[in-house]
Design a protein around this motif. Structure first.
Motif, PDB file in Angstrom:
ATOM      1  N   LEU A 154       0.823  -1.216   0.000  1.00  0.00           N
ATOM      2  CA  LEU A 154       0.000   0.000   0.000  1.00  0.00           C
ATOM      3  C   LEU A 154       0.855   1.264   0.000  1.00  0.00           C
ATOM      4  O   LEU A 154       0.450   2.295  -0.549  1.00  0.00           O
ATOM      5  CB  LEU A 154      -0.952  -0.027   1.197  1.00  0.00           C
ATOM      6  CG  LEU A 154      -1.958  -1.179   1.095  1.00  0.00           C
ATOM      7  CD1 LEU A 154      -2.694  -1.383   2.409  1.00  0.00           C
ATOM      8  CD2 LEU A 154      -2.959  -0.931  -0.030  1.00  0.00           C
ATOM      9  N   GLN A 155       2.064   1.161   0.570  1.00  0.00           N
ATOM     10  CA  GLN A 155       2.983   2.301   0.525  1.00  0.00           C
ATOM     11  C   GLN A 155       3.398   2.587  -0.922  1.00  0.00           C
ATOM     12  O   GLN A 155       3.601   3.740  -1.307  1.00  0.00           O
ATOM     13  CB  GLN A 155       4.214   2.007   1.397  1.00  0.00           C
ATOM     14  CG  GLN A 155       5.175   3.178   1.508  1.00  0.00           C
ATOM     15  CD  GLN A 155       6.316   2.935   2.489  1.00  0.00           C
ATOM     16  OE1 GLN A 155       6.501   3.686   3.430  1.00  0.00           O
ATOM     17  NE2 GLN A 155       7.084   1.890   2.270  1.00  0.00           N
ATOM     18  N   ALA A 156       3.468   1.517  -1.725  1.00  0.00           N
ATOM     19  CA  ALA A 156       3.861   1.675  -3.140  1.00  0.00           C
ATOM     20  C   ALA A 156       2.770   2.355  -3.962  1.00  0.00           C
ATOM     21  O   ALA A 156       2.976   2.674  -5.129  1.00  0.00           O
ATOM     22  CB  ALA A 156       4.185   0.302  -3.732  1.00  0.00           C
ATOM     23  N   MET A 157       1.596   2.573  -3.363  1.00  0.00           N
ATOM     24  CA  MET A 157       0.495   3.244  -4.071  1.00  0.00           C
ATOM     25  C   MET A 157       0.440   4.737  -3.718  1.00  0.00           C
ATOM     26  O   MET A 157      -0.623   5.365  -3.789  1.00  0.00           O
ATOM     27  CB  MET A 157      -0.838   2.568  -3.724  1.00  0.00           C
ATOM     28  CG  MET A 157      -0.901   1.110  -4.157  1.00  0.00           C
ATOM     29  SD  MET A 157      -2.504   0.380  -3.743  1.00  0.00           S
ATOM     30  CE  MET A 157      -2.174  -1.357  -4.113  1.00  0.00           C
ATOM     31  N   ASN A 158       1.583   5.296  -3.323  1.00  0.00           N
ATOM     32  CA  ASN A 158       1.683   6.731  -3.011  1.00  0.00           C
ATOM     33  C   ASN A 158       0.723   7.154  -1.890  1.00  0.00           C
ATOM     34  O   ASN A 158       0.012   8.152  -2.013  1.00  0.00           O
ATOM     35  CB  ASN A 158       1.440   7.593  -4.259  1.00  0.00           C
ATOM     36  CG  ASN A 158       2.496   7.360  -5.305  1.00  0.00           C
ATOM     37  OD1 ASN A 158       3.625   6.989  -4.991  1.00  0.00           O
ATOM     38  ND2 ASN A 158       2.143   7.546  -6.556  1.00  0.00           N
ATOM     39  N   THR A 159       0.705   6.384  -0.837  1.00  0.00           N
ATOM     40  CA  THR A 159      -0.099   6.742   0.328  1.00  0.00           C
ATOM     41  C   THR A 159       0.782   7.488   1.328  1.00  0.00           C
ATOM     42  O   THR A 159       2.017   7.454   1.222  1.00  0.00           O
ATOM     43  CB  THR A 159      -0.692   5.476   0.966  1.00  0.00           C
ATOM     44  OG1 THR A 159       0.367   4.529   1.150  1.00  0.00           O
ATOM     45  CG2 THR A 159      -1.752   4.851   0.069  1.00  0.00           C
ATOM     46  N   ASP A 160       0.162   8.159   2.286  1.00  0.00           N
ATOM     47  CA  ASP A 160       0.923   9.087   3.137  1.00  0.00           C
ATOM     48  C   ASP A 160       0.986   8.708   4.607  1.00  0.00           C
ATOM     49  O   ASP A 160       1.953   9.029   5.283  1.00  0.00           O
ATOM     50  CB  ASP A 160       0.302  10.490   3.027  1.00  0.00           C
ATOM     51  CG  ASP A 160       0.314  10.994   1.606  1.00  0.00           C
ATOM     52  OD1 ASP A 160       1.402  11.366   1.136  1.00  0.00           O
ATOM     53  OD2 ASP A 160      -0.747  10.972   0.956  1.00  0.00           O
ATOM     54  N   LEU A 161      -0.065   8.082   5.114  1.00  0.00           N
ATOM     55  CA  LEU A 161      -0.089   7.806   6.561  1.00  0.00           C
ATOM     56  C   LEU A 161      -0.859   6.514   6.818  1.00  0.00           C
ATOM     57  O   LEU A 161      -1.915   6.292   6.223  1.00  0.00           O
ATOM     58  CB  LEU A 161      -0.739   8.969   7.304  1.00  0.00           C
ATOM     59  CG  LEU A 161      -0.745   8.899   8.839  1.00  0.00           C
ATOM     60  CD1 LEU A 161      -0.574  10.288   9.455  1.00  0.00           C
ATOM     61  CD2 LEU A 161      -1.997   8.218   9.399  1.00  0.00           C
ATOM     62  N   HIS A 199       4.082   8.253   7.236  1.00  0.00           N
ATOM     63  CA  HIS A 199       3.892   8.281   8.691  1.00  0.00           C
ATOM     64  C   HIS A 199       3.133   7.045   9.154  1.00  0.00           C
ATOM     65  O   HIS A 199       2.295   6.523   8.412  1.00  0.00           O
ATOM     66  CB  HIS A 199       3.094   9.522   9.094  1.00  0.00           C
ATOM     67  CG  HIS A 199       3.649  10.789   8.529  1.00  0.00           C
ATOM     68  ND1 HIS A 199       4.531  11.583   9.220  1.00  0.00           N
ATOM     69  CD2 HIS A 199       3.459  11.383   7.329  1.00  0.00           C
ATOM     70  CE1 HIS A 199       4.855  12.620   8.475  1.00  0.00           C
ATOM     71  NE2 HIS A 199       4.213  12.520   7.319  1.00  0.00           N
ATOM     72  N   VAL A 200       3.415   6.635  10.390  1.00  0.00           N
ATOM     73  CA  VAL A 200       2.683   5.518  11.003  1.00  0.00           C
ATOM     74  C   VAL A 200       2.141   6.001  12.353  1.00  0.00           C
ATOM     75  O   VAL A 200       2.868   6.616  13.142  1.00  0.00           O
ATOM     76  CB  VAL A 200       3.600   4.290  11.205  1.00  0.00           C
ATOM     77  CG1 VAL A 200       2.838   3.160  11.914  1.00  0.00           C
ATOM     78  CG2 VAL A 200       4.149   3.792   9.860  1.00  0.00           C
ATOM     79  N   LEU A 225       0.839  15.251   9.137  1.00  0.00           N
ATOM     80  CA  LEU A 225       0.817  15.345   7.670  1.00  0.00           C
ATOM     81  C   LEU A 225       1.047  16.749   7.137  1.00  0.00           C
ATOM     82  O   LEU A 225       1.396  16.915   5.981  1.00  0.00           O
ATOM     83  CB  LEU A 225      -0.518  14.823   7.129  1.00  0.00           C
ATOM     84  CG  LEU A 225      -0.623  13.288   7.108  1.00  0.00           C
ATOM     85  CD1 LEU A 225      -2.054  12.854   6.831  1.00  0.00           C
ATOM     86  CD2 LEU A 225       0.313  12.681   6.077  1.00  0.00           C
ATOM     87  N   GLN A 226       0.862  17.773   7.980  1.00  0.00           N
ATOM     88  CA  GLN A 226       1.077  19.138   7.503  1.00  0.00           C
ATOM     89  C   GLN A 226       2.521  19.501   7.685  1.00  0.00           C
ATOM     90  O   GLN A 226       3.026  19.490   8.798  1.00  0.00           O
ATOM     91  CB  GLN A 226       0.202  20.116   8.272  1.00  0.00           C
ATOM     92  CG  GLN A 226      -1.160  20.304   7.674  1.00  0.00           C
ATOM     93  CD  GLN A 226      -1.844  21.429   8.378  1.00  0.00           C
ATOM     94  OE1 GLN A 226      -2.065  21.372   9.596  1.00  0.00           O
ATOM     95  NE2 GLN A 226      -2.174  22.460   7.659  1.00  0.00           N
TER      96      GLN A 226
END
Ligand code: CP
Length: 312
Positions: free
Chosen positions: A104-111, A134-135, A310-311
Motif C-alpha cells: 500500500l505504501q507503493a500506491m503513493n499513500t501518506d499515513l 507516517h505511522v 501530515l502538515q
C-alpha cells in the motif's frame, strides 16, 4: 527520520507511543484538538488541510471507535481514506503485515493507522516507512494506545482544572490494558501523581507505578476520576476469566460504589463496555459518565494527530 518522536510538534514523524513524547508536543496536540472539536449536535466543519493526502487504516484487530474516528477525522480534514477490510484482504491468504504495508505504501499513500495484536508491529512498519510516510498506532497488543491516552486526558481536562491534584482510580483488567498504559503515561506527563489501580490480583499491573488494591472501594474512595476497563478475554488464557456476576459484585462500578468517589467525580470507559460486568448501565448512562464525550473527543484528537503529522 525513523524515530518515534521528535522535539517539536511539527516534526513528529510517527506516533507509536506516548512514552517519551515531549510534554509540549502532548499539550500542543490537546490544544489543536480543542480547536478542531465540534460539540455533539453542531454541524461538522469540512477542512481542506489534508487535500491530496491518503490515509490508510490497517486494522488487524477489530475496532469500532478508533477505526471510525480515524476515518471521519481524515475525511473531515480533506484526506482520501482507504480502510482495508482484513477479512477480504490478502492477510487472509497469509500475507504479512509488512508486505501489506509495502504494497500500500507503493500506491503513493501518506499515513498508516495500524492496530495489531502482536507487540512491535507498528514500530516495524515505521522502520520500513519511506521518509515522507507516517505511522500512527491505533492499538498495539497490551502495550500502547496513544490516541486513546490523548483523548482520555483531553476529556479529563474538560472537567478538571489541574492534573497535579487529581486522584485517578483505574479499575479492572489493567494487566492486559494498552488503554491504561497510555492514559497513565499522559497523566504522569501532565503532573498527576495519585493514580490507584484496583482489580483481581492476577490482573493488576507489575510495570505501572502507583497504589494497587484488590478492593476497588479503597481505590475509588475520594477519586476525581474513575476509569473502568473492559475485561479483555481475548488476551487471556482460556479459563482465566472469573464468573461475570461474581466479577461485577466484587469489582464492577454501580451507583453505590460510585458514591465513594468525590461528588463531582467523572466516570470514564474506553469502550467497548461489558454492561453488567465492569459497569452498571445506570452508571454508564448516568450524569457522571463522560463515556460518550470520550467518543466525541476521539475524533478531534485524531484530527489533531493527522494534521500535525501530515502538515509540513
Ligand atoms: N477504545 C477503543 O479502542 O475502542 P475500539 O476497540 O472500538 O476501537
Amino acid at each position: 527520520m525513523t524515530g518515534t518522536h521528535a522535539e517539536q510538534p511539527q516534526r513528529l514523524q510517527h506516533l507509536l507511543t506516548l512514552a517519551g513524547l515531549p510534554q509540549s508536543t502532548l499539550v500542543g496536540l490537546l490544544e489543536r484538538a480543542a480547536d478542531l472539536r465540534v460539540p455533539p449536535g453542531e454541524p461538522v466543519r469540512q477542512h481542506d488541510l489534508l487535500g491530496g493526502k491518503t490515509v490508510v487504516n490497517l486494522f488487524f484487530e477489530p475496532s469500532t471507535r478508533t477505526r471510525a474516528s480515524f476515518e471521519l477525522a481524515a475525511r473531515r480534514l480533506g484526506a482520501e481514506v482507504l480502510t482495508l477490510d482484513m477479512a477480504f484482504s490478502s492477510t487472509a491468504k497469509g500475507e504479512s503485515p509488512l508486505d501489506t504495508f509495502y504494497t500500500l505504501q507503493a500506491m503513493n499513500t501518506d499515513l498508516f493507522v495500524v492496530r495489531h495484536r502482536e507487540p512491535g508491529v507498528p514500530q516495524t512498519l515505521a522502520q520500513h516507512a519511506l521518509p515522507q510516510v507516517h505511522v500512527v498506532s491505533a492499538g498495539e497488543a497490551h502495550v500502547s494506545h496513544p490516541t486513546q491516552g490523548l483523548l482520555d486526558v483531553f476529556t479529563i481536562r474538560q472537567h478538571k482544572k489541574n492534573f497535579d491534584g487529581l486522584a485517578v482510580a483505574i479499575i479492572g483488567d489493567i494487566r492486559y490494558s494498552r488503554v491504561a498504559r497510555s492514559a497513565v503515561q499522559a497523566l504522569r506527563m501532565l503532573g498527576t501523581r495519585d493514580i490507584r489501580y484496583a482489580g483481581p490480583a492476577e490482573l493488576l499491573p507489575e510495570d505501572l507505578e502507583g497504589e494497587r488494591f484488590t478492593n476497588p472501594d479503597k481505590a475509588i474512595a475520594g477519586a476525581d476520576v474513575v476509569m473502568m476497563l473492559r475485561i479483555q478475554k481475548e488476551r487471556m488464557q482460556a479459563g482465566l476469566f472469573p464468573d461475570e456476576h461474581d466479577y461485577f459484585r466484587r469489582y464492577g462500578l454501580d451507583a453505590a460504589r460510585l458514591k465513594l468517589a468525590k461528588r463531582d467525580a467523572i466516570v470514564m470507559h474506553p469502550g467497548p463496555m461489558n454492561r453488567g460486568v465492569e459497569i452498571a448501565p445506570e452508571v454508564a448512562d448516568g450524569p457522571q459518565s463522560v463515556i460518550r464525550e470520550q467518543v466525541t473527543n476521539g475524533v478531534a484528537v485524531r484530527m489533531a494527530v493527522l494534521a500535525t503529522l501530515l502538515q509540513r
